[in-house]
Structure formats: structure tokens, C-alpha cells
Enzyme design. Sequence first.
Site, mmCIF file in Angstrom:
data_model
loop_
_atom_site.group_PDB
_atom_site.id
_atom_site.type_symbol
_atom_site.label_atom_id
_atom_site.label_comp_id
_atom_site.label_asym_id
_atom_site.label_seq_id
_atom_site.Cartn_x
_atom_site.Cartn_y
_atom_site.Cartn_z
ATOM 1 N N SER A 50 0.748 -1.199 -0.073
ATOM 2 C CA SER A 50 -0.042 0.163 -0.025
ATOM 3 C C SER A 50 0.902 1.245 -0.086
ATOM 4 C CB SER A 50 -0.732 0.107 1.245
ATOM 5 O OG SER A 50 0.070 0.086 2.501
ATOM 6 N N ASP A 83 -1.156 -1.233 -3.825
ATOM 7 C CA ASP A 83 -2.423 -1.145 -3.394
ATOM 8 C C ASP A 83 -2.735 0.518 -2.624
ATOM 9 O OD1 ASP A 83 -4.955 -2.119 -2.134
ATOM 10 O OD2 ASP A 83 -4.336 -2.346 -0.440
ATOM 11 N N HIS A 84 -4.160 0.815 -3.035
ATOM 12 C CA HIS A 84 -4.631 2.188 -2.467
ATOM 13 C C HIS A 84 -3.642 3.351 -2.800
ATOM 14 C CE1 HIS A 84 -8.447 1.371 -0.589
ATOM 15 N NE2 HIS A 84 -7.861 0.199 -0.185
ATOM 16 N N GLU A 135 -11.471 1.894 -7.444
ATOM 17 C CA GLU A 135 -12.676 2.004 -6.428
ATOM 18 C C GLU A 135 -13.862 2.815 -6.291
ATOM 19 O OE1 GLU A 135 -12.796 2.772 -1.568
ATOM 20 O OE2 GLU A 135 -11.331 1.281 -2.095
ATOM 21 N N GLY A 206 -11.312 -4.719 2.818
ATOM 22 C CA GLY A 206 -11.817 -4.871 4.216
ATOM 23 C C GLY A 206 -12.192 -6.359 4.227
ATOM 24 N N ASN A 227 -9.024 -9.160 -0.590
ATOM 25 C CA ASN A 227 -8.060 -8.398 -0.023
ATOM 26 C C ASN A 227 -8.025 -8.583 1.441
ATOM 27 O OD1 ASN A 227 -7.786 -7.501 -2.631
ATOM 28 N ND2 ASN A 227 -7.379 -5.270 -1.839
ATOM 29 N N THR A 230 -5.456 -6.778 7.976
ATOM 30 C CA THR A 230 -5.539 -6.654 9.393
ATOM 31 C C THR A 230 -5.542 -8.003 9.950
ATOM 32 O OG1 THR A 230 -6.692 -4.519 9.132
ATOM 33 C CG2 THR A 230 -6.820 -5.508 11.339
#
Length: 278
Positions: A50, A83-84, A135, A206, A227, A230
Site C-alpha cells: 500500500s 494497493d490504494h 474503487e 476489508g 484483500n 488486518t
Amino acid sequence: MPLTSTDDIVGPAHAGDHGVGAFNVVQIEHAEAIVAGAELAELPVILQISENTARYHGSLAPIGLASLALARAASVPVAVHLDHAETQELVHEAIELGFTSVMFDASKLPYEANVAATRVITEHCHRADVWVEAELGEVGGKDGAHAPGVRTDPDEARAFAASTAVDALAVAVGSSHAMLTRDAVLDFALISRLRDSLGIPLVLHGSSGVGDTDLAKAVAAGMKKVNISTHLNNIFTRTVRDRLAASASVADPRKYLGPARDTVATEVARLLGVLAGR
């Protein structure tokens, strides 16, 4: 083996009935664990880095080049994905390093501005034969900038995909970033409607907040790239805490990072099996 493209991993999933795992790399132990887990499961995997992780390491190159080296040495197909990313500069750096895909996140912008910014990125990436994810419909939990109640509208998603020519779309269907519990409530009917509205793979962000049963149901409903970050960080950190608690005098990081890496590898292998429908 040669570096695998993300398209070569997600494409067969989109054409078939299974999903693929995309796991976030924070440090080299994460990348090693994810590759080891994929090899244990004998399934392909995507390493994700990320923008926040690139910032943590000072730039994308240190962790990016390490991940690319691990991907090339793996015995199963491994792709490396940005990512992101929120800036063109980081996207360009990823392409120069050899990443085969990027996720450009302009979801904070109004719809028309998101379309315009994403289209510029897609045109640049496609000239370099790089796969693009975007997104639409903000996914919650990311630094407070996203509204958890937002859902992606299928008609808007179809128009967005057509206007931007992206290769995959991350959609908001009830999951939220950075969840510490696996009790997110997904809208499976919406996933199916989005699948039927678009001709490109859907991406579930998420996914750490989604339990095994619902992960399998999400894949069956139409999610193809899943994805997870966490959840693995929780396992990694818990193992480190346990090792340090068991031996207060330990000084060598390998004594606690190694077991954490091994635990994550085992979980990656298990999750890949869930997504593959095993």
C-alpha cells in the site's frame, strides 16, 4: 519462475468459480509468509503493497524490490500489486519497478473527478501492460475518510467501468477496512447484481472483517479478488506478543519474528483454500 501478472491470476478466477487471495505486505516477513503459505497451498497469490507501507519504508523501492524478488523465486504464481495509491507519481514508480498491477484510489473525489483521474491512470498503465483496479462506493474504515454505510450502485459501477476502462473494480458491499473482528455483514444480493452488471472482476476490500463462511459466499456471489491485511497482522502481532511474554530476555528479533512469519504462512494457506473452494 518468471514474475506472474495479476491478470494471469485473477483472469482464470473471473472465468471460473473460485476467488484469489491478495494479502498486504508491511515488512519482508509478511511477504515471505504469504509466499510460503501459497506454496504450502499450491495456489497462486497476490502480494500487495500500500501507499501507507511505501511511506513507512521511506519509498516503494525497498519493500517493492524485495517482494518482486520473492515472487520471482516462488514455486507458485505470485503477482506484486500496488494497493490504494492516491498519486500518479507512486503509480509510475510501481510500473518502473516492475509491478504488474496497481489499485488507484480516487474514491474520495466526486464521481466525475474520480472518473477523470482514474481514466488518466488507466491509459498510462495500459500502455505499459499493467492491470488496473479502481474503487467506487467508498469502503469504510480507511483513516476516517470513508463512510461505512455507502454502497456501490450497479448502474453507476457499469458506467464507471466503461468510462475508465479499468480491469477490476473494488466495490462497497458491507465490509470495512481495519476491522479487528470477523463479523462484517455483506450484501450478497448486491454482489450478485454488481457481478451481473459488469464484465470485469469484482474486488472485496476489508475482507479481514469477513468470516470464512461469508468469504466463500462472497466468492460464490461474484467476488474474485479478496484483500486481507488486518487479520494477518493480528495473527502476526499476537504471536510476537506470546513469544516475548514467554521469554522476557530474548533480544534476537528472529526468535519472535520467525514464529510470527510461520503462523501467518499457515493462515495464508488456509485462507487460500477457503477462497479456492476447497
